[in-house]
Scaffold this active site. Sequence first.
Site, PDB file in Angstrom:
ATOM      1  N   LYS A   1       0.842  -1.215   0.000  1.00 35.96           N
ATOM      2  CA  LYS A   1       0.000   0.000   0.000  1.00 35.96           C
ATOM      3  C   LYS A   1       0.865   1.249   0.000  1.00 35.96           C
ATOM      4  O   LYS A   1       0.615   2.180  -0.758  1.00 35.96           O
ATOM      5  CB  LYS A   1      -0.895   0.053   1.248  1.00 35.96           C
TER       6      LYS A   1
ATOM      7  N   THR B   1       3.919   1.573  -0.973  1.00 37.63           N
ATOM      8  CA  THR B   1       4.612   1.642  -2.258  1.00 37.63           C
ATOM      9  C   THR B   1       3.664   2.194  -3.340  1.00 37.63           C
ATOM     10  O   THR B   1       4.038   3.071  -4.126  1.00 37.63           O
ATOM     11  CB  THR B   1       5.120   0.231  -2.639  1.00 37.63           C
TER      12      THR B   1
ATOM     13  N   ARG C   1       1.809   7.867   7.136  1.00 38.26           N
ATOM     14  CA  ARG C   1       2.242   7.756   8.531  1.00 38.26           C
ATOM     15  C   ARG C   1       3.764   7.723   8.654  1.00 38.26           C
ATOM     16  O   ARG C   1       4.463   7.320   7.729  1.00 38.26           O
ATOM     17  CB  ARG C   1       1.689   6.470   9.145  1.00 38.26           C
TER      18      ARG C   1
ATOM     19  N   LYS D   1       8.406  -6.811   9.923  1.00 40.17           N
ATOM     20  CA  LYS D   1       7.922  -6.184   8.686  1.00 40.17           C
ATOM     21  C   LYS D   1       8.951  -5.274   8.035  1.00 40.17           C
ATOM     22  O   LYS D   1       9.010  -5.151   6.816  1.00 40.17           O
ATOM     23  CB  LYS D   1       6.656  -5.379   8.962  1.00 40.17           C
TER      24      LYS D   1
ATOM     25  N   ALA E   1      -3.022   0.276  12.906  1.00 43.59           N
ATOM     26  CA  ALA E   1      -4.373   0.147  12.343  1.00 43.59           C
ATOM     27  C   ALA E   1      -5.171  -0.979  12.992  1.00 43.59           C
ATOM     28  O   ALA E   1      -6.351  -1.116  12.727  1.00 43.59           O
ATOM     29  CB  ALA E   1      -4.295  -0.079  10.836  1.00 43.59           C
TER      30      ALA E   1
ATOM     31  N   PHE F   1      -3.171  -1.670   7.016  1.00 42.16           N
ATOM     32  CA  PHE F   1      -3.718  -3.027   6.874  1.00 42.16           C
ATOM     33  C   PHE F   1      -4.813  -3.084   5.799  1.00 42.16           C
ATOM     34  O   PHE F   1      -4.776  -2.316   4.847  1.00 42.16           O
ATOM     35  CB  PHE F   1      -4.201  -3.567   8.227  1.00 42.16           C
TER      36      PHE F   1
ATOM     37  N   PHE G   1       4.537  -8.235  -8.593  1.00 40.03           N
ATOM     38  CA  PHE G   1       5.784  -8.803  -8.067  1.00 40.03           C
ATOM     39  C   PHE G   1       6.456  -9.610  -9.175  1.00 40.03           C
ATOM     40  O   PHE G   1       5.779 -10.133 -10.074  1.00 40.03           O
ATOM     41  CB  PHE G   1       5.511  -9.711  -6.857  1.00 40.03           C
TER      42      PHE G   1
ATOM     43  N   TRP H   1       6.766  -0.176  -8.066  1.00 37.00           N
ATOM     44  CA  TRP H   1       7.947  -0.610  -7.305  1.00 37.00           C
ATOM     45  C   TRP H   1       9.142  -0.689  -8.250  1.00 37.00           C
ATOM     46  O   TRP H   1      10.212  -0.179  -7.959  1.00 37.00           O
ATOM     47  CB  TRP H   1       7.651  -1.972  -6.654  1.00 37.00           C
TER      48      TRP H   1
HETATM   49  P1  ADP Z   1       2.149  -2.011   3.078  1.00 37.22           P
HETATM   50  O1  ADP Z   1       2.123  -0.530   3.089  1.00 37.22           O
HETATM   51  O2  ADP Z   1       0.937  -2.594   2.416  1.00 37.22           O
HETATM   52  O3  ADP Z   1       2.399  -2.620   4.393  1.00 37.22           O
HETATM   53  P2  ADP Z   1       4.712  -1.676   1.748  1.00 37.22           P
HETATM   54  O4  ADP Z   1       4.462  -0.736   0.628  1.00 37.22           O
HETATM   55  O5  ADP Z   1       5.354  -1.151   2.970  1.00 37.22           O
HETATM   56  O6  ADP Z   1       3.381  -2.462   2.143  1.00 37.22           O
HETATM   57  O7  ADP Z   1       5.565  -2.878   1.153  1.00 37.22           O
HETATM   58  C1  ADP Z   1       6.018  -3.947   1.973  1.00 37.22           C
HETATM   59  C2  ADP Z   1       7.363  -4.452   1.447  1.00 37.22           C
HETATM   60  O8  ADP Z   1       7.184  -5.063   0.179  1.00 37.22           O
HETATM   61  C3  ADP Z   1       8.406  -3.361   1.231  1.00 37.22           C
HETATM   62  O9  ADP Z   1       9.637  -3.832   1.698  1.00 37.22           O
HETATM   63  C4  ADP Z   1       8.434  -3.144  -0.258  1.00 37.22           C
HETATM   64  O10 ADP Z   1       9.724  -2.777  -0.706  1.00 37.22           O
HETATM   65  C5  ADP Z   1       8.063  -4.496  -0.788  1.00 37.22           C
HETATM   66  N1  ADP Z   1       7.321  -4.409  -2.055  1.00 37.22           N
HETATM   67  C6  ADP Z   1       6.205  -3.699  -2.282  1.00 37.22           C
HETATM   68  N2  ADP Z   1       5.805  -3.854  -3.551  1.00 37.22           N
HETATM   69  C7  ADP Z   1       6.698  -4.687  -4.141  1.00 37.22           C
HETATM   70  C8  ADP Z   1       6.814  -5.249  -5.452  1.00 37.22           C
HETATM   71  N3  ADP Z   1       5.930  -4.969  -6.397  1.00 37.22           N
HETATM   72  N4  ADP Z   1       7.858  -6.071  -5.698  1.00 37.22           N
HETATM   73  C9  ADP Z   1       8.744  -6.362  -4.725  1.00 37.22           C
HETATM   74  N5  ADP Z   1       8.695  -5.874  -3.473  1.00 37.22           N
HETATM   75  C10 ADP Z   1       7.678  -5.040  -3.180  1.00 37.22           C
HETATM   76 MG    MG Z   2       2.177   0.798   4.677  1.00 33.33          MG
END
Ligand code: ADP
Ligand code: MG
Length: 559
Positions: free
Chosen positions: A74, A76, A97, A108, A276, A304, A384, A412
Site C-alpha cells: 500500500k 509503495t 504515517r 515487517k 491500524a 492493513f 511482483f 515498485w
Molecule cells: P504495506 O504498506 O501494504 O504494508 P509496503 O508498501 O510497505 O506495504 O511494502 C512492503 C514491502 O514489500 C516493502 O519492503 C516493499 O519494498 C516491498 N514491495 C512492495 N511492492 C513490491 C513489489 N511490487 N515487488 C517487490 N517488493 C515489493
Molecule cells: Mg504501509
Amino acid sequence: MANQMTDLEIAQQTKLKHIRDIAESLGLHEDEWEPYGHYKAKLSLNIMKRLATKPDGKVILVTSINPTPAGEGKTTVTVGLGQALQRLGKKAIIAMREPSLGPTMGIKGGATGGGYSQVLPMDEINLHFTGDFHAITTANNALAAFIDNHLHHGNKLRIDPRRIVWKRTVDLNDRALRRVVVGLGGPAQGVPREDGFDITVASEMMAVFCLATDLQDLKQRLARIVVAYDMDKQPVTVGDLGVEGALTLLLKDAFKPNLVQTVEHAPALVHGGPFANIAHGCNSVIATKMAQKLADYVVTEAGFGADLGAEKFLHIKSRLAHIRPEAVVIVATIRALKMHGGMAKEELHAENVAALQAGLANLQKHVETIQAFGLPFVIAINRFATDTDREIKALVDFCDQNGYSVSLTEVWEKGGEGGIDLAEKVLNAIANEANRFAPLYDVRESIPEKIRKIARMVYGAKDVEFSAKAQQQIKQFAGFGWDKLPICVAKTQYSLSDDPEKLGRPTNFTITVRELKPAIGAGFLVALTGDVMTMPGLPKQPAALHMDVDENGNAVGLF
Ligand code: ADP
Ligand code: MG
C-alpha cells in the site's frame, strides 16, 4: 524484471533536492517551513490560516485486501500513485504515517514504500526522523509520571491505584515491559502498583495527536483523556490533573507536519503513526488537511486491509475531520490472493491459478465494503517479479467480468511511470463515477448496534458476541455518556474474522468482543477482539540482526 538493488540502495543512490525546492514547489513562503537538515522540514500551522479559503484538494484513499505478514505494498502504491499524478502534470501530494521502530526492528521492516516508490531519506524517516514519536512518547510518559506523583502527594482526586488505565509507552517491541510493578522501595519511591507499557503507536496519546484538528483542539482532547477511576469508580481525566497545557507544550513542535520528497521528488507529508489494528491507522488529520490546501490531489494510505484501516478512516477520521475521499485504490497482490486461496507462505513463488481464483473471494469482500460506503474505486495489482502472466490474466479477467476498474501497477520497479495507467483510471473514476459516500452507522446508535454493523457489513460476520465484561462496560459507558462515539475495533489484520487463521472470505463466523476501552480524548471506543497486542514482542530473528552503519555513517540493512 527482477530488481537487483535493495530499497536502501535505491534510496542511497537517489540525488535528493534540497527541501527548499520542494517547499517552493508547493508555494510555501520562507517563514512557513523550518528545515530539519537539508531534506526534511516542519511546516507551520499558519499555512492553514493563509489558505483557509482555498478549495480543498481531492483525497484518494489507498487500502488493500487482508495482507500477508510482509505487507502488500500500500505504501509503495501510495507513493507511486503520487509520482504518477505528478508525471501527468497534476499538483499532487502524498500524506502518510511515520514508521514505528517496533516493526522496523522486528519482522515487517520500515514503512517508507519500496523500489522506485519511496519517501526519502528512508533511513532517517524509519529511525528517529524529526523526533515526533519521541515527543509523543515523552508526553505519554510525562502524564504517567504526573499520575504517580499525584498518588504520592496525598492523592487529592482519590484515584484508585488499582484502576489506573493510563500506561507508559516506548516505541519498540519489548514484551518484557508488558506488565511491570512501579513504586517499589518504600514510601520515598511513590505508591507501589501494577503498571505496564504499550508501544507508542498503540497509545491513545498517538491517536489524540493524529485526530486533533489544531493546537487548541489537541489541548481539549488531551484534557478529556480518562487516566483512571476514583474510589467511587468515577472517571478521572487529564483535565482533573490539570496537565493538558504541559502535555500540549511537549507536543507543539511535533504537531507540525513533516515535509519530505519521494525518489522522483514528489512532495510528501509524513506525520503521525497510529497502528491500524488497535488504533485508527492513518496519518494525522492536520497533515491531511494541510495536504488538501497545498495540492489538488492528496494520496493517502490507511493501514492493513480495508476491514481495518479504510473502515476506520471512513468512520472515524472522515467523520471527525469532514474528509470525503473522492476515490479508493484497493491494492491486491497475486501472492496474498494465493495465500487466501490456501497456499502456504513458503510456496507462494510457484504459479497456481486455481489458488489465486479461490483467493479472489477476499478481494471481492473488500470491493463490496467500498461499494457499501458508496465510493468509486480502482483495483491496483501491485506486480511482483514472481507473478506469472497466467495469474495476472486470471485476476484481470475476474475484474473485467465484474466490471471493476483494474490496473496492473509497476510502481515498485518503475516508479511513477509504472503507475500512469492507475493514475488515469483513478482520475477517470473521480471525474465520471458517482460518489455516494456515507458511513455505515450513525454514532447515535447504541454501542452493540454500531459494532454489529461493522462486523456484519465490513467483516461479513454472522453476529457479534459480547463477553460478560463487555456487556457490563456497555452499560457503564452509557452511564458516563460515552455511548455516542464511533467504534475502533481492535482485530487481527490477517483475516476478515477475529481468527488470524481464517483466510479467504470466511462465512458463518461470530466476532467476540471481550473488552471495551474508552479513548475519550481520541474520541472513540476501542472494541477488543481476539488477541490483539498493544505491546508486540520481537521475533527470534529480528530485522535488527542485519542492521549496521558503515565507516561513512551510512545505514546498512534497513528495508
Ligand atoms: P504495506 O504498506 O501494504 O504494508 P509496503 O508498501 O510497505 O506495504 O511494502 C512492503 C514491502 O514489500 C516493502 O519492503 C516493499 O519494498 C516491498 N514491495 C512492495 N511492492 C513490491 C513489489 N511490487 N515487488 C517487490 N517488493 C515489493
Ligand atoms: Mg504501509
